[in-house]
Design a protein around this motif. Structure first.
Motif, PDB file in Angstrom:
ATOM      1  N   ASP A  87     -36.639  22.565   3.627  1.00 53.47           N
ATOM      2  CA  ASP A  87     -38.116  22.953   2.863  1.00 53.47           C
ATOM      3  C   ASP A  87     -39.379  22.350   3.400  1.00 53.47           C
ATOM      4  O   ASP A  87     -40.154  23.020   3.553  1.00 53.47           O
ATOM      5  N   MET A  88     -39.117  21.151   4.058  1.00 52.98           N
ATOM      6  CA  MET A  88     -40.477  20.698   4.755  1.00 52.98           C
ATOM      7  C   MET A  88     -40.969  21.614   5.800  1.00 52.98           C
ATOM      8  O   MET A  88     -41.796  21.871   6.199  1.00 52.98           O
ATOM      9  N   LEU A  89     -39.661  22.322   6.674  1.00 54.98           N
ATOM     10  CA  LEU A  89     -39.791  23.087   7.646  1.00 54.98           C
ATOM     11  C   LEU A  89     -40.492  24.165   7.205  1.00 54.98           C
ATOM     12  O   LEU A  89     -41.700  25.036   7.705  1.00 54.98           O
ATOM     13  N   GLU A  90     -40.259  24.823   6.131  1.00 50.20           N
ATOM     14  CA  GLU A  90     -40.809  26.003   5.520  1.00 50.20           C
ATOM     15  C   GLU A  90     -42.262  25.882   5.082  1.00 50.20           C
ATOM     16  O   GLU A  90     -43.040  26.809   5.165  1.00 50.20           O
ATOM     17  N   VAL A  91     -42.372  24.803   4.576  1.00 43.06           N
ATOM     18  CA  VAL A  91     -43.849  24.295   4.294  1.00 43.06           C
ATOM     19  C   VAL A  91     -44.936  24.396   5.611  1.00 43.06           C
ATOM     20  O   VAL A  91     -45.982  25.053   5.441  1.00 43.06           O
ATOM     21  N   ILE A  92     -44.199  23.743   6.482  1.00 46.17           N
ATOM     22  CA  ILE A  92     -45.049  23.699   7.820  1.00 46.17           C
ATOM     23  C   ILE A  92     -45.215  25.331   8.282  1.00 46.17           C
ATOM     24  O   ILE A  92     -46.434  25.656   8.715  1.00 46.17           O
ATOM     25  N   LEU A 108     -40.117  28.399  15.607  1.00 47.52           N
ATOM     26  CA  LEU A 108     -40.087  27.769  13.923  1.00 47.52           C
ATOM     27  C   LEU A 108     -39.436  28.652  13.221  1.00 47.52           C
ATOM     28  O   LEU A 108     -38.603  28.162  12.545  1.00 47.52           O
ATOM     29  N   HIS A 109     -39.514  30.052  13.286  1.00 49.26           N
ATOM     30  CA  HIS A 109     -38.739  30.941  12.191  1.00 49.26           C
ATOM     31  C   HIS A 109     -37.300  30.876  12.758  1.00 49.26           C
ATOM     32  O   HIS A 109     -36.389  30.882  11.788  1.00 49.26           O
ATOM     33  N   GLU A 110     -36.966  30.952  13.980  1.00 46.77           N
ATOM     34  CA  GLU A 110     -35.561  31.074  14.504  1.00 46.77           C
ATOM     35  C   GLU A 110     -34.774  29.695  13.953  1.00 46.77           C
ATOM     36  O   GLU A 110     -33.670  29.697  13.620  1.00 46.77           O
ATOM     37  N   VAL A 111     -35.526  28.534  14.175  1.00 50.79           N
ATOM     38  CA  VAL A 111     -34.879  27.204  13.817  1.00 50.79           C
ATOM     39  C   VAL A 111     -34.552  27.104  12.462  1.00 50.79           C
ATOM     40  O   VAL A 111     -33.494  26.714  11.819  1.00 50.79           O
ATOM     41  N   LEU A 112     -35.731  27.709  11.587  1.00 51.33           N
ATOM     42  CA  LEU A 112     -35.418  27.738  10.160  1.00 51.33           C
ATOM     43  C   LEU A 112     -34.099  28.532   9.774  1.00 51.33           C
ATOM     44  O   LEU A 112     -33.404  28.266   8.801  1.00 51.33           O
TER      45      LEU A 112
END
Length: 138
Positions: A87-92, A108-112
């Motif tokens: 969720d923190m990565l999604e906020v970023i 970022l989108h790939e790692v998410l």
């Protein structure tokens, strides 16, 4: 009167360019070595977007049981902690949308995506009852 123009070629420029390239290469090498030494000596490494993302990715992978816990060295699944890191990565991703370089945004989108898929797969494995052989004994 002569219409010829004299062209003066300074042969020293080649050696000067080569020396500048060598100096630049040494400087880059020293900078990289300095960062590695700083980390080894316990000094703070420079903050960066990649480091921020890597921090949460590593946290999520530990919580998903993909990496050993840094203290216990055990692989454990902690759904709450994993969900928080994802969720923190999604906020970023949401807050930096439109402000990232294309490769940063794609990474970022790939790692998410990868973390979400791992979360779903591991959650399903954890929720599934252990397989029991119910075939009749012969």
């Amino acid at each position: 009167m002569s219409d010829e123009k004299k062209i003066i070629i300074d042969e020293d420029w080649k050696s000067q360019v080569a020396a500048e390239r060598e100096a630049a290469a040494r400087e880059v090498h020293q900078h990289e070595a300095g960062e590695g030494a700083a980390a080894a000596a316990g000094q703070q490494i420079p903050a960066s977007f990649e480091l921020l993302v890597t921090t949460f990715v590593t946290d999520a992978m530990v919580a998903l049981g993909q990496l050993p816990h840094p203290v216990t060295q055990k692989l454990t699944f902690d759904a709450v902690h994993a969900r928080f890191a994802i969720d923190m990565l999604e906020v970023i991703a949401d807050k930096t949308k439109g402000n990232l370089a294309p490769d940063e945004e794609q990474g970022l989108h790939e790692v998410l995506h990868q973390l979400r898929m791992a979360f779903v797969a591991i959650s399903q494995q954890a929720a599934a009852p252990a397989s029991v052989d119910i075939s009749p004994a012969s």
